[in-house]
Design a protein around this motif. Sequence first.
Motif, PDB file in Angstrom:
ATOM      1  N   MET A   7      39.297  41.117  91.453  1.00  0.00           N
ATOM      2  CA  MET A   7      39.446  40.851  90.720  1.00  0.00           C
ATOM      3  C   MET A   7      39.505  42.059  89.118  1.00  0.00           C
ATOM      4  O   MET A   7      40.145  41.493  87.520  1.00  0.00           O
ATOM      5  CB  MET A   7      39.089  39.455  89.517  1.00  0.00           C
ATOM      6  N   ALA A   8      38.501  42.713  89.007  1.00  0.00           N
ATOM      7  CA  ALA A   8      38.675  43.574  87.444  1.00  0.00           C
ATOM      8  C   ALA A   8      40.045  44.848  88.371  1.00  0.00           C
ATOM      9  O   ALA A   8      40.868  45.467  87.433  1.00  0.00           O
ATOM     10  CB  ALA A   8      37.714  44.980  87.942  1.00  0.00           C
ATOM     11  N   ALA A   9      41.165  44.457  89.565  1.00  0.00           N
ATOM     12  CA  ALA A   9      41.904  45.188  89.326  1.00  0.00           C
ATOM     13  C   ALA A   9      43.052  44.844  88.450  1.00  0.00           C
ATOM     14  O   ALA A   9      44.275  45.516  88.115  1.00  0.00           O
ATOM     15  CB  ALA A   9      42.035  46.020  91.010  1.00  0.00           C
ATOM     16  N   VAL A  10      43.379  43.513  88.618  1.00  0.00           N
ATOM     17  CA  VAL A  10      44.349  42.565  88.855  1.00  0.00           C
ATOM     18  C   VAL A  10      44.526  42.369  87.097  1.00  0.00           C
ATOM     19  O   VAL A  10      45.768  41.572  86.802  1.00  0.00           O
ATOM     20  CB  VAL A  10      44.449  41.836  89.698  1.00  0.00           C
ATOM     21  N   LEU A  11      43.373  41.491  87.123  1.00  0.00           N
ATOM     22  CA  LEU A  11      42.956  41.005  85.144  1.00  0.00           C
ATOM     23  C   LEU A  11      43.918  41.875  84.294  1.00  0.00           C
ATOM     24  O   LEU A  11      43.467  42.743  83.703  1.00  0.00           O
ATOM     25  CB  LEU A  11      41.635  40.500  85.252  1.00  0.00           C
ATOM     26  N   PRO A  12      44.031  41.239  83.418  1.00  0.00           N
ATOM     27  CA  PRO A  12      44.787  41.786  82.165  1.00  0.00           C
ATOM     28  C   PRO A  12      43.123  41.930  81.312  1.00  0.00           C
ATOM     29  O   PRO A  12      42.751  41.361  81.229  1.00  0.00           O
ATOM     30  CB  PRO A  12      45.394  40.869  81.343  1.00  0.00           C
ATOM     31  N   LYS A  13      43.489  43.161  81.310  1.00  0.00           N
ATOM     32  CA  LYS A  13      41.947  43.791  79.521  1.00  0.00           C
ATOM     33  C   LYS A  13      42.406  43.291  78.108  1.00  0.00           C
ATOM     34  O   LYS A  13      41.908  43.899  77.836  1.00  0.00           O
ATOM     35  CB  LYS A  13      41.899  45.128  79.873  1.00  0.00           C
ATOM     36  N   LYS A  14      43.445  42.909  77.746  1.00  0.00           N
ATOM     37  CA  LYS A  14      43.591  42.152  76.960  1.00  0.00           C
ATOM     38  C   LYS A  14      42.268  41.433  76.195  1.00  0.00           C
ATOM     39  O   LYS A  14      41.322  40.578  76.764  1.00  0.00           O
ATOM     40  CB  LYS A  14      45.001  41.821  76.577  1.00  0.00           C
ATOM     41  N   VAL A  15      41.936  41.807  74.943  1.00  0.00           N
ATOM     42  CA  VAL A  15      40.993  41.031  74.105  1.00  0.00           C
ATOM     43  C   VAL A  15      41.132  39.954  73.571  1.00  0.00           C
ATOM     44  O   VAL A  15      42.488  39.700  72.730  1.00  0.00           O
ATOM     45  CB  VAL A  15      40.415  42.431  72.959  1.00  0.00           C
ATOM     46  N   PHE A  16      41.149  38.381  73.840  1.00  0.00           N
ATOM     47  CA  PHE A  16      41.159  37.578  73.015  1.00  0.00           C
ATOM     48  C   PHE A  16      40.056  36.996  72.208  1.00  0.00           C
ATOM     49  O   PHE A  16      38.983  37.049  72.277  1.00  0.00           O
ATOM     50  CB  PHE A  16      41.546  36.464  74.237  1.00  0.00           C
ATOM     51  N   CYS A  17      41.112  36.820  71.228  1.00  0.00           N
ATOM     52  CA  CYS A  17      40.024  36.235  69.572  1.00  0.00           C
ATOM     53  C   CYS A  17      40.199  34.496  69.679  1.00  0.00           C
ATOM     54  O   CYS A  17      40.961  34.109  69.691  1.00  0.00           O
ATOM     55  CB  CYS A  17      40.307  36.797  68.968  1.00  0.00           C
ATOM     56  N   VAL A  18      38.565  34.531  69.355  1.00  0.00           N
ATOM     57  CA  VAL A  18      38.773  32.798  69.026  1.00  0.00           C
ATOM     58  C   VAL A  18      38.679  32.087  68.067  1.00  0.00           C
ATOM     59  O   VAL A  18      38.283  32.945  66.513  1.00  0.00           O
ATOM     60  CB  VAL A  18      36.938  32.515  69.995  1.00  0.00           C
TER      61      VAL A  18
END
Length: 739
Positions: free
Chosen positions: A102-113
């Motif tokens: 999961m650390a290799a494939v998930l996006p690193k984009k930060v999502f804001c609430v």
Amino acid sequence: MEQPYDDSGVSLSYQPEKLEPDSHNLENSDEVNDSPIEEVRLTVSIKDEPTLPCLTFRTWFLGITACAALSFLNQFFSFRQNSLSLTSVSAQIAILPLGKFMAAVLPKKVFCVPGTKWSFSLNPGPFNLKEHVLITIFANAGSGSVYAINIVTIVMAFYRRYINPLAAMLLTLTTQMLGYGWAGIFRKFLVDSPYMWWPANLVQVSLFRALHEEEVRPKRALTRLQFFLVVLISSFAYYVVPNYLFPSITALSFVCWIWKDSVTAQIIGSGRSGLGIGSFALDWATVAAFNGSPLAYPGFAIINIIVGFFLTVYRFPIISPHIFDSNGREYNIGLVLNETNFEFNQQGYDDYSKVHLSIFFAFAYGLSFATLAATVSHVALFHGRIIWQQTKATFRHKFDDVHTRLMKKNYDAVPQWWFYSLSLIMIGLAMVASEGFGRQLQLPFWGVMLAIGIVLFFMLPIGVITATTNQQPGLNVISELIIGYMYPGRPLANVVFKTYGYVSLVQAITFLSDFKLGNYMKIPPKSMFIVQLVGMVVASSVYFGTAWWLLTSVDYLCDLSKLPVGSQWTCPGYDVFYNASIIWGVVGPLRMFGRLGLYVKMNYFFLIGLLAPVPVWILSRMFPEKKWIRLINMPIIISGAGNMLQATVVNYVCWITIGVFFNIYVYRRYKSWWARHNYILSSGLDAGVAFMAILCFFTLQIRDINGMRWWGLELDDHCPLASCPTAPGIQVKDCPIFH
């Protein structure tokens, strides 16, 4: 000046300047490793990285998935003849590659609430140790059984009665979560204290360090991770032999093979049905089946268990967990239970028979009485002064070691009101479950409060014994005894009271153990609390949902007289709980252990247990230089054979042999090897067995593919005469008659 010592043989006036821990545990830290327990100093790191993310998306996704999967599988298998218990160790191993994937494939984009300052990322960086620990805590919630399911099962499958699903669900949830409050009350004594070291946690600590820490391979040796992988693969590959190809090696009784026609010899030599002299097994599952891994027990605890085992088993060898009538037949509960109101039928009982137990079954109840009394006495005598000193030091925040100081320095503690609020909510829901739904559970509100009072009284002494010896005395029997006298003739009231008393304490011990693991691994306490809470809600729901589905969809579940030939839905183990509900709930302790019963003298065991630690304590005061005297632990000796109603002699013989070799001989002669490899060895053996058991079941055994038919395929030690009577004139099929 006399130096006080605790039960581990360590000085309570311990000076950290004198420590010389092994080189593998020396790390860059401003702290001194002043833990007073040598095993902890050799195993647990004093380094912390407080900036590592903990409650990440990976933690929630993998944790809840592991918790739900283990809950479903364990409950599903518990109803089957070839039952399979999956521990958190298997999840602990499987999670690592999934987390790294999961650390290799998930996006690193930060999502804001929107509308808040909150933000999160699906991938905050490399999969780290603290995420792994929290996911394992999730898995721990799913790997432990849910005791209240026993009540639901015996009501629906054995007594054949209806129970409201909402009442059953509330019972399941409240019994599992009441322990949070007790854990919050006693964590200062049982977690923050460096003398409460929880030996079983060191197995997981060693495995976590082996999986995550970079280590330079020693010359002509293996790193801890390499050693773990070798053990894991070897255990996995080998377990196909005792599990599938050659089950007979789970109990090898050579005495029976030599004297094939001798009843006496087979009784002496059988590891499954006799005294087990000379019997052994070539199977790790046999070793760790009932007492857990012997590698996780301190040496002094193993010696105490040995003494208790030999004094008990070889004095009262006739073992049966069933109940009988006066003619030796299986007890017919239908004759003494009023079907209309589900209460005791006095006239039917008078016309039928008193309840008869085997000698060992009756003696086992006496030992449980003595164990509980000895636990209170032992802790008061040997730990009373230290607990009082700790109580005073706790309020001055001066009673700690390096691990507790690091936790206080780097993280906020869980507020006490979190624990208290949760306890009040659970107590309220427990009242609803007991008083509502037409009083189906039979237990009035005062029964819930009485169960809570019993738990609070015994919580500290039982917690001390568990945290120092890895042995946990239970409240199940004393709970049955108390409510059986106060509210007799009601089987559901008895088992519900027992569950609120016994299980809430067990859960509190589990939560405290997890908190200590978090203390060793430097996990933020609030994160631990949240994960434990969510994990327990998920586990309770999945366990209950799985059990309810099977109980309402599988025809004749648990009914051996009506199940098709070869059916796996035999519910092994649930009949013991059912029999206990008859003994304590229907017939009641007055007619078993009181003036109307056959076993009234068993009550003397309370006095025996209360007085048993006194001579040891006096000798320890008379001869303070003899440190070994304080290692004589009477509660552990008395309960040494406590699992023999479910286990067999060969389980204990193998457990004792392995435990003595590694945690006494190897620990003393090869301490550096022991420090690096002992707990890793335990984890590798456990994980290999678990993975092969899962593979065999889902690929072969679930399809009734059980291998070629031969002598070694039988799950038996081939001692057919071991269960034959030796009294003159008794006729039993396939047994010789003595004259």
